[in-house]
Motif scaffolding. Structure first.
Motif, mmCIF file in Angstrom:
data_model
loop_
_atom_site.group_PDB
_atom_site.id
_atom_site.type_symbol
_atom_site.label_atom_id
_atom_site.label_comp_id
_atom_site.label_asym_id
_atom_site.label_seq_id
_atom_site.Cartn_x
_atom_site.Cartn_y
_atom_site.Cartn_z
ATOM 1 N N ASP A 264 0.828 -1.084 0.008
ATOM 2 C CA ASP A 264 0.020 0.076 0.003
ATOM 3 C C ASP A 264 0.737 1.354 -0.023
ATOM 4 O OD1 ASP A 264 -2.406 -1.341 -0.013
ATOM 5 O OD2 ASP A 264 -2.602 -1.216 2.227
ATOM 6 N N ALA A 265 0.416 2.440 -0.457
ATOM 7 C CA ALA A 265 1.055 3.730 -0.253
ATOM 8 C C ALA A 265 -0.164 4.685 -0.078
ATOM 9 C CB ALA A 265 1.891 3.981 -1.790
ATOM 10 N N VAL A 266 -0.069 5.528 0.732
ATOM 11 C CA VAL A 266 -0.983 6.418 1.154
ATOM 12 C C VAL A 266 -0.212 7.803 1.098
ATOM 13 C CG1 VAL A 266 -0.361 6.495 3.789
ATOM 14 C CG2 VAL A 266 -2.681 7.194 2.868
ATOM 15 N N GLY A 267 -1.103 8.620 0.479
ATOM 16 C CA GLY A 267 -0.632 10.158 0.193
ATOM 17 C C GLY A 267 -1.388 10.786 1.452
ATOM 18 N N VAL A 268 -0.758 11.758 2.147
ATOM 19 C CA VAL A 268 -1.431 12.612 3.116
ATOM 20 C C VAL A 268 -1.600 13.709 2.810
ATOM 21 C CG1 VAL A 268 -1.219 13.060 5.599
ATOM 22 C CG2 VAL A 268 -0.596 10.950 5.006
ATOM 23 N N ILE A 269 -2.788 14.549 2.787
ATOM 24 C CA ILE A 269 -2.639 15.876 2.137
ATOM 25 C C ILE A 269 -3.634 16.569 3.217
ATOM 26 C CG2 ILE A 269 -2.683 15.173 -0.242
ATOM 27 C CD1 ILE A 269 -5.659 15.568 -0.231
ATOM 28 N N GLY A 270 -3.553 17.978 3.307
ATOM 29 C CA GLY A 270 -4.246 18.864 4.199
ATOM 30 C C GLY A 270 -3.785 20.161 4.255
ATOM 31 N N PRO A 271 -4.435 21.005 4.773
ATOM 32 C CA PRO A 271 -3.745 22.387 4.744
ATOM 33 C C PRO A 271 -2.574 22.503 5.509
ATOM 34 C CG PRO A 271 -5.698 22.404 6.164
ATOM 35 C CD PRO A 271 -5.774 21.106 5.421
ATOM 36 N N SER A 272 -1.892 23.555 5.635
ATOM 37 C CA SER A 272 -0.709 23.966 6.567
ATOM 38 C C SER A 272 -1.060 23.886 7.988
ATOM 39 C CB SER A 272 0.020 25.345 6.032
ATOM 40 O OG SER A 272 0.284 25.148 4.988
ATOM 41 N N ALA A 273 -0.321 23.489 8.793
ATOM 42 C CA ALA A 273 -0.405 23.091 10.194
ATOM 43 C C ALA A 273 -1.677 22.111 10.579
ATOM 44 C CB ALA A 273 -0.805 24.385 11.008
ATOM 45 N N SER A 274 -1.972 21.311 9.585
ATOM 46 C CA SER A 274 -3.010 20.392 10.131
ATOM 47 C C SER A 274 -2.520 19.126 10.647
ATOM 48 C CB SER A 274 -3.729 19.890 8.528
ATOM 49 O OG SER A 274 -2.785 19.320 7.643
#
Length: 570
Positions: free
Chosen positions: A349-359
């Motif tokens: 598996d490979a997961v990408g972690v995204i989100g705004p700054s300071a999340s």
């Protein structure tokens, strides 16, 4: 206490040597006693020659033993360095991710140098000689009670000055260590960020801060030096006055025919020898106070270090990465940055972690590789929490590319191989090819043997990032965590990054990719969305990205997304 006990034999040896030295130090007094009471009245030159030969022999032995004692003290200093050296270096690696480090974080290194420097200098000799002061004073009383009383009065005054030196130097020594740490930290930060400082012209503003810290440092140094210098001068003057006073008392006793001229001269020499260690101790008290504080901090440091090794070595992880209600906070803080994150990834598996700054994305990366200890919950590899692993053994199964890429002075090959002296060329080349940097490296004049300078200063930002990726992939680790791995990459570099992630998946590893740019997610199959320190979504990439985009485009306030992917929680 264990370190002190291990030095017991060396300390006992120095103590025995000091005992012989202090006995031999009586040579001058007894030589003068015999000259005035035996040679001069008897006008015997053969007796004088014999006494001279005996005195010269004893002086030679004393000199040899003084040399032996100084060499022993140097070796004791080196022994302390050897015992604490590994602990100090391990603390530099471990503690920045466990607690907030004051100053530049190098106080333990300075403490070790301070202790070694003091033990290798003249200061400890005074500490070994001072216990012999009562013996010398006893001999003064043996010569005559008034000579003994005069010497005792002077000794008490010098001891009082020693106590005063201790009281006046304790706090300045602690403050000096604190200010010196601040001063060094600012100097190192200025050197590290010199380009930004010079380009944006705020060097003079930093210079004002430097002047303020430097002024405090110099004032503290001046105060401590004035105290030690004043007390040292007083002790020297007092010892010379006392020596003259003993001569005067001896002269009165000779006039009254209660003592001989030899006793008068011998007593003066004896008193000078008895009080010399106290004078030396006062002069060295500043160094002693600094070494004592450093020693105390080193002992506290050794107690904070975790126990070495594990009774059972866990097998190589091959199947599962799991986060269980993970709560994370910055080192030394109890305020959670990441709260209640739970997910599960399987081999491939490979997961990408995204989100705004300071999340909390970089915080999650640090927690997954074991840099930050959870406030609650756990990170598990094949069911075992990271705390059950020996850090060195765990490191072989983890590849980590931090957001702020930093390489070490040395060759490209050394950096890729994580400075493993037994690294094979095949493994280094395999890592370089997995990261897609083999062709780039062999274009350099010296290839893999090229020296890259401190922090990789001879390389561009993209080159540093790609070589750091090769370091993360060295040894085919099971878990590879990449934090903003494409922040400095061009299109070619991003394509190589995608191939590297696919490579991790194809060999049965797990990849976690922290990303702001969507191009970094090309090789992942799962996406996690973080916001405000909590997991908002976790599931197949296309579904999560589609719903996240729709939520972002909606005029209404965004809603919290929770997609139940395989192993997803929350």
């Amino acid at each position: 206490m264990a370190v002190l006990f291990s030095l017991k034999k060396a300390v006992l040896g120095i103590g025995a040597t000091s005992a012989i030295i202090n006995i031999l130090a009586l040579t001058g007094s007894f030589f003068m006693l015999q000259v005035y009471d035996r040679v001069i009245p008897g006008r015997s030159l053969p007796t004088l020659v014999g006494l001279g030969i005996i005195a010269a022999t004893l002086y030679a032995f004393q000199g040899i033993l003084e040399l032996v004692r100084s060499m022993l003290l140097v070796r004791v200093g080196l022994s302390v360095d050897e015992r604490f050296g590994e602990t100090v270096y391990d603390s530099l690696v471990l503690f920045p991710s466990r607690m907030q480090m004051p100053g530049d974080g190098l106080q333990s290194v300075r403490d070790m140098d301070t202790v070694r420097g003091f033990l290798s200098g003249p200061g400890p000799t005074a500490l070994f000689d001072i216990p012999w002061m009562p013996f010398y004073l006893g001999l003064c009383f043996f010569f005559h009670v008034w000579i003994g009383m005069t010497a005792l009065a002077g000794a008490l005054m010098l001891v009082g000055l020693t106590i005063l030196a201790e009281q006046k130097s304790r706090e300045p020594a602690k403050e000096a260590a604190k200010i010196a740490s601040e001063r060094t930290a600012l100097a190192e930060a200025t050197r590290r960020n010199s380009e930004a400082v010079l380009a944006m012209g705020f060097g003079r503003l930093l210079g004002k801060k430097w002047d303020e810290i430097n002024r405090r440092y110099l004032n503290n140094h001046l105060h401590a030096s004035n105290v030690t210098g004043t007390l040292g001068t007083l002790s020297k003057i007092l010892r010379m006055m006392l020596q003259s006073a003993v001569l005067a008392v001896g002269a009165v006793l000779v006039i009254r025919q209660e003592a001989s001229g030899g006793i008068m001269i011998a007593s003066s020499i004896l008193v000078s020898r008895a009080l010399a260690p106290v004078e030396l101790a006062i002069g060295q008290w500043k160094g002693f106070a600094a070494a004592r504080n450093s020693w105390s901090r080193l002992l506290q440091l050794s107690q904070l270090m975790p126990a070495d090794g594990r009774e059972v070595s866990l097998p190589e992880p091959t199947g599962l990465l799991k986060a269980e209600s993970l709560h994370l906070a910055a080192p030394g803080s109890k305020s959670a940055i990441l709260r209640g994150v739970s997910f599960e990834l399987k081999a491939g598996d490979a997961v990408g972690v995204i989100g705004p700054s300071a999340s909390g994305k970089s915080s999650l990366a640090r927690g997954l590789v074991g840099l930050w200890q959870p406030l609650a919950g756990a990170v598990r590899l094949d069911g075992a929490s990271l705390s059950q692993w020996d850090p060195t053994a765990l490191g072989r199964h983890i590849g980590y590319l931090p957001q702020d890429v930093s390489l070490f002075g040395g060759s490209i090959a050394e950096n890729i191989a994580r400075f493993d002296p037994d690294a094979s060329s095949d493994k280094i080349i395999a890592a370089a090819k997995a990261a897609g940097v083999y062709d780039m490296i062999v274009q350099f004049p010296e290839g893999f043997d090229m020296k890259i300078g401190e922090q990789g200063s001879t390389l561009s930002g993209g080159q540093r990032q790609r070589i750091a990726l090769a370091r993360a992939l060295y040894g085919d680790p099971f878990l590879v965590v990449l934090d903003e791995p494409n922040s400095n990459l061009d299109a070619e570099g991003e394509a190589a990054l995608s191939r590297a992630i696919f490579g991790v998946r194809s060999r049965g590893g797990i990849a976690v990719v922290i990303a702001h740019r969507p191009s970094a997610l090309a090789a992942v199959d799962t996406v996690m969305v973080l916001a405000n320190g909590q997991m908002q979504a976790f599931g197949p990439k296309e579904e999560v990205l589609k719903k996240t985009t729709q939520a972002a485009q909606s005029p209404s306030p965004p809603v919290r997304l929770t997609i139940a992917g395989e192993g997803a929680a929350q």
